[in-house]
Motif scaffolding. Structure first.
Motif, short mmCIF file in Angstrom:
data_model
loop_
_atom_site.label_atom_id
_atom_site.label_comp_id
_atom_site.label_asym_id
_atom_site.label_seq_id
_atom_site.Cartn_x
_atom_site.Cartn_y
_atom_site.Cartn_z
N ARG A 1 -6.95 26.35 52.73
CA ARG A 1 -5.88 25.88 51.88
C ARG A 1 -6.21 24.46 51.44
NH1 ARG A 1 -3.88 26.38 57.12
NH2 ARG A 1 -3.04 24.48 58.06
N ALA A 2 -5.76 24.11 50.25
CA ALA A 2 -6.12 22.81 49.70
C ALA A 2 -5.14 21.73 50.12
CB ALA A 2 -6.20 22.91 48.18
N THR B 1 7.42 7.09 38.59
CA THR B 1 6.76 8.38 38.84
C THR B 1 6.13 8.36 40.23
OG1 THR B 1 6.28 8.76 36.50
CG2 THR B 1 4.94 9.96 38.11
N LEU B 2 6.41 9.39 41.00
CA LEU B 2 5.79 9.57 42.31
C LEU B 2 4.93 10.82 42.25
CD1 LEU B 2 5.49 9.02 45.38
CD2 LEU B 2 7.52 10.44 45.70
N GLU B 3 3.65 10.68 42.50
CA GLU B 3 2.78 11.85 42.55
C GLU B 3 2.51 12.21 44.00
OE1 GLU B 3 -1.54 11.81 41.62
OE2 GLU B 3 -1.02 13.34 40.13
N LEU B 4 2.84 13.44 44.37
CA LEU B 4 2.60 13.92 45.72
C LEU B 4 1.33 14.75 45.76
CD1 LEU B 4 6.18 15.10 46.79
CD2 LEU B 4 5.06 12.92 47.29
N THR B 5 0.54 14.56 46.80
CA THR B 5 -0.69 15.34 46.94
C THR B 5 -0.68 16.24 48.16
OG1 THR B 5 -1.75 13.49 48.09
CG2 THR B 5 -2.07 13.64 45.69
N GLU B 6 0.42 16.23 48.91
CA GLU B 6 0.56 17.18 50.01
C GLU B 6 2.04 17.38 50.28
OE1 GLU B 6 0.09 14.11 53.80
OE2 GLU B 6 -1.36 15.70 53.46
N THR B 7 2.35 18.44 50.99
CA THR B 7 3.74 18.72 51.34
C THR B 7 4.32 17.56 52.14
OG1 THR B 7 3.47 21.09 51.26
CG2 THR B 7 5.22 20.27 52.67
N THR B 8 5.53 17.17 51.78
CA THR B 8 6.13 15.94 52.28
C THR B 8 7.54 16.21 52.77
OG1 THR B 8 4.82 14.65 50.70
CG2 THR B 8 6.79 13.59 51.60
N THR B 9 7.91 15.61 53.90
CA THR B 9 9.26 15.79 54.41
C THR B 9 9.97 14.46 54.50
OG1 THR B 9 8.63 15.54 56.73
CG2 THR B 9 8.54 17.78 55.79
N VAL C 1 2.91 16.55 40.71
CA VAL C 1 1.82 17.00 41.56
C VAL C 1 0.58 17.14 40.69
CG1 VAL C 1 3.29 18.16 43.23
CG2 VAL C 1 2.48 19.42 41.24
N PRO C 2 -0.62 17.16 41.27
CA PRO C 2 -1.83 17.30 40.46
C PRO C 2 -1.87 18.64 39.72
CG PRO C 2 -2.35 16.53 42.68
CD PRO C 2 -0.92 16.96 42.70
N ASP C 3 -2.67 18.70 38.68
CA ASP C 3 -2.88 19.95 37.97
C ASP C 3 -3.36 21.02 38.94
OD1 ASP C 3 -2.16 18.72 35.64
OD2 ASP C 3 -4.23 18.45 34.90
N GLY C 4 -2.86 22.24 38.73
CA GLY C 4 -3.25 23.35 39.59
C GLY C 4 -2.34 23.54 40.77
N TYR C 5 -1.25 22.76 40.82
CA TYR C 5 -0.30 22.87 41.91
C TYR C 5 1.13 22.90 41.38
CZ TYR C 5 -4.37 21.90 44.70
OH TYR C 5 -5.61 21.99 45.26
N THR D 1 17.27 18.15 55.96
CA THR D 1 15.84 18.39 56.13
C THR D 1 15.26 18.63 54.75
OG1 THR D 1 16.22 19.36 58.31
CG2 THR D 1 14.10 19.81 57.26
N VAL D 2 14.70 17.57 54.19
CA VAL D 2 14.19 17.59 52.82
C VAL D 2 12.69 17.87 52.87
CG1 VAL D 2 13.82 16.23 50.72
CG2 VAL D 2 15.94 15.96 52.04
N VAL D 3 12.26 18.94 52.21
CA VAL D 3 10.84 19.29 52.16
C VAL D 3 10.41 19.44 50.71
CG1 VAL D 3 9.03 20.88 52.89
CG2 VAL D 3 11.02 20.52 54.35
N LEU D 4 9.43 18.65 50.32
CA LEU D 4 8.82 18.76 48.99
C LEU D 4 7.49 19.47 49.18
CD1 LEU D 4 9.71 15.15 47.92
CD2 LEU D 4 10.38 17.18 46.61
N THR D 5 7.44 20.74 48.80
CA THR D 5 6.25 21.56 49.04
C THR D 5 5.31 21.50 47.85
OG1 THR D 5 7.46 23.08 50.46
CG2 THR D 5 5.41 23.89 49.50
N VAL D 6 4.07 21.11 48.12
CA VAL D 6 3.01 21.13 47.11
C VAL D 6 2.20 22.40 47.37
CG1 VAL D 6 1.02 19.93 46.16
CG2 VAL D 6 2.96 18.62 47.07
#
Length: 663
Positions: free
Chosen positions: A18-19, A60-68, A82-86, A123-128
């Protein structure tokens, strides 16, 4: 919306590369991030920990992984990317939320949802997650889903595990999970790529709009792709929202739903959507009003080539629009066994059939607002769920029912209760009614809009047809307005046409033959049944609506029929029909009239009797040697052929201008 406290699901599936997505078990562990800074795109930085996230206005906030986090605030104008492809999904206490679709007119091409401004706590989860971009026509829809399943099982890198509440998830199935969403265009379980997956007792409730049910963008459950088998057993799915469909079967998949309850309620249509709707399937989110219906969600849709969808011992209902739909596909098979199919909002259809689909309804109960079936070219069968019939389908359609399940299914007859019509034909196709099927309609039983609609009713085991307005079959001109091409809009057409009633009298066609059967006839045949009701053919012909003529052929074997069978002149209640008068579609009154281009051919086979209750105009009448034409008690019936009084004799045939008069 109140939600119970979150119960962690048990996940058991194979590890895979997984990326960016963190492991499911770590989804609620502290995550590395840094808040956005003003006027700058900000990426996560190692060594910085936070339990709150704030994205300021125009930041602007760019996330590169799942964040809680425990708290997320997005001010107006703030953006998380999030980056392109996600893809990016937000859950709070296990509920997908905050997802907002762009306006239809904002260059809409199926783009991703954005997280709406606001404050989210818990419980806040931002899933990438890895992108799942699906094409429909010239658009691409960026799917996000709780569980993504392919031939190898659950792909966690494309899933949103934080949306899965309770239960158990493995590579072969999930049981007792709960999926909740109040965001837009979020999917539940997406099964593809030739995989086999079983959902056991899932509870799914989605509140918020989807956008396209011709691809399933926003649906609760999707099974798609050649070789894919999706079994849904004991599900409860309740959705509310524009095209927020419960179950989608697509692209040659085999989807089997059993022991389940599916229901969808209408949502709020976006303000920018055309008032009269569009027939452009890329953007169509309301039922075309030219069907005489309203509504903006259908509970199921069957798509693609040779796809199968089967519903067993289940309840499938929609508020309006439709419960079971087949649309945008070819050579599909739709099956319902011992199931209830209903509309709860007073309008709608039980099933829709297009693209040479085959539909089986065995032991089902229909309680629908308007039509049991809207027919655009198909073969449909309504009958009993006999052991042999169900076993046959179990084998041919690969339903996967065990011997115990087959034995548990009761043998039932089908009952159709339709607020207006049993069948409405817009294209040639057949309907078969047999076993103990009971058809009860508020108005006309069968309506054919100038096409070769065919109905065959076998009453030898008790099948019956009861038409509420006393009309068994109506052949008539189409009263469907055409769509109008528009410019400057993403949709290509708007359904703003008008139907205008023809005036004057039909002109006799020099090429149309009314006295013998033609390949384009509408046909109704009845065996071993007692019928009370009228049959009318009101087609104008002579070039009206580009049609020279059309005949109605009616045959009876071992049956009795009491009523008028005649050519007619039909009139709507209004002279023009626009979207404002959509409920006037198909609503006509008949005046028996001599045949012009609308031949009526009646065949009374062996053991049949026609009791004529009023003046009837035919173009052909054929009687078997033991058939008879009678009048009600105390009256007599007479026949004229081309104006000449003629005795009605068993075993003979008559053609020409036939008039049967009761005195």
């Amino acid at each position: 919306m109140e939600h119970p406290s979150r119960t962690e699901p048990e996940f058991t599936y194979r590890a895979r590369p997984r990326a960016l997505l963190v492991a499911v078990a770590a989804a609620f562990a502290p995550t590395l991030l840094v808040p956005a800074t003003a006027n700058a795109a900000c990426k996560d930085k190692a060594g910085t920990k936070a339990t709150t996230i704030t994205v300021g206005a125009d930041e602007t906030l760019e996330l590169t992984e799942t964040t809680t986090a425990s708290r997320l605030t997005i001010e107006e104008g703030g953006v998380i990317t999030v980056p392109d492809g996600y893809s990016l999904s937000l859950t709070v206490n296990g509920v997908e939320t905050g997802a907002e679709l762009a306006a239809l007119t904002d260059g809409y091409g199926g783009e991703a949802t954005a997280i709406a401004a606001g404050t989210y706590q818990g419980t806040v989860v931002l899933t990438v997650a890895g992108a799942n971009e699906l094409a429909f026509s010239d658009l691409t829809f960026p799917f996000r889903q709780s569980l993504y399943v392919d031939a190898e099982g659950v792909d966690e890198a494309k899933s949103v595990p934080s949306n899965v509440r309770g239960g158990t998830v493995t590579d072969t199935g999930a049981s007792n999970i709960q999926l909740l969403s109040n965001g837009e265009a979020f999917n539940g379980v997406y099964v593809t790529g030739g995989g086999t997956y079983t959902l056991t007792k899932p509870k799914i409730a989605f509140d918020g709009n989807g956008r396209c049910d011709f691809i399933g963008y926003g649906a609760s459950v999707v099974g798609t792709g050649e070789g894919t088998t999706l079994v849904v057993d004991g599900a409860t799915i309740r959705n509310e929202g524009v095209v927020r469909t419960a179950v989608i079967a697509d692209a040659t998949a085999n989807v089997v739903v059993k022991n389940s309850t599916l229901h969808c309620d209408d949502g709020t249509v976006p303000d920018e959507y055309p008032t009269a709707g569009t027939g452009d399937t890329r953007y169509m989110i309301t039922v075309p009003w030219m069907l005489g219906l309203s509504g903006n969600v259908r509970t199921t849709n069957l798509l693609g080539a040779s796809t199968r969808a089967s519903y067993i011992n289940s309840t499938i209902s929609s508020e309006k629009w439709g419960a079971l739909s087949v649309d945008g596909g070819s050579n599909c098979t739709l099956t319902a066994i011992n199931s209830t199919i209903a509309n709860t909002g007073g309008q709608g259809y039980g099933s829709y059939a297009i693209g040479n689909v085959t539909e089986h309804f065995l032991g089902c109960t229909f309680d629908v607002g308007d039509y049991a079936l809207i027919h655009w070219g198909a073969s449909a069968h309504y009958g009993d769920s006999t052991r042999a019939a169900v076993a046959d389908l179990n084998t041919s359609l690969e339903l996967g029912l065990t011997t115990a399940e087959l034995n548990k299914l009761k043998v039932k007859s089908t009952t159709v209760n339709a607020g207006r019509f049993m069948v409405l034909w817009y294209a040639a196709g057949s309907v078969t009614i047999d076993g103990g099927t009971q058809v009860n309609t508020g108005e006309t039983a069968f309506v054919s809009k100038a096409v070769a609609g065919t109905v065959t009713v076998d009453g030898s085991e008790g099948a019956a047809v009861n038409a509420g307005n006393g009309i068994v079959f109506q052949l008539m001109d189409t009263d469907r307005p055409s769509s109008v091409t528009v410019s400057g809009k993403p949709w290509k057409t708007e359904t703003i046409g008008t139907y205008t009633e023809p005036t004057g009298s039909p002109v006799k066609s020099s090429s149309w033959v009314t006295t013998s059967s033609q390949s384009t006839d509408s046909k109704a045949s009845f065996t071993d049944i007692d019928l009370t009701g009228d049959f009318y053919n009101s087609v104008w012909g002579g070039g009206n609506a580009s049609l020279q003529g059309q005949n109605l052929s009616v045959s009876f074997t071992g049956s009795t029929v009491t009523g008028v069978i005649s050519a007619s002149t039909a009139k709507h209640n209004v002279t023009t029909i626009t979207s404002a008068e959509y409920r006037e579609i198909s609503e006509v009154t008949n005046t028996p009239s001599p045949v012009v281009n609308n031949g009526v051919l009646v065949t009374l086979g062996s053991g049949s009797t026609w009791t004529v209750t009023g003046t009837s105009y035919l173009s052909a009448l054929t009687l078997a040697s033991d058939a008879q034409v009678t009048a009600p008690s105390g009256k007599t019936v007479t026949l004229t052929v081309d104006g000449t009084a003629t005795a009605v004799t068993a075993g003979k045939s008559y053609t020409g201008a036939l008039t049967l008069t009761v005195a």
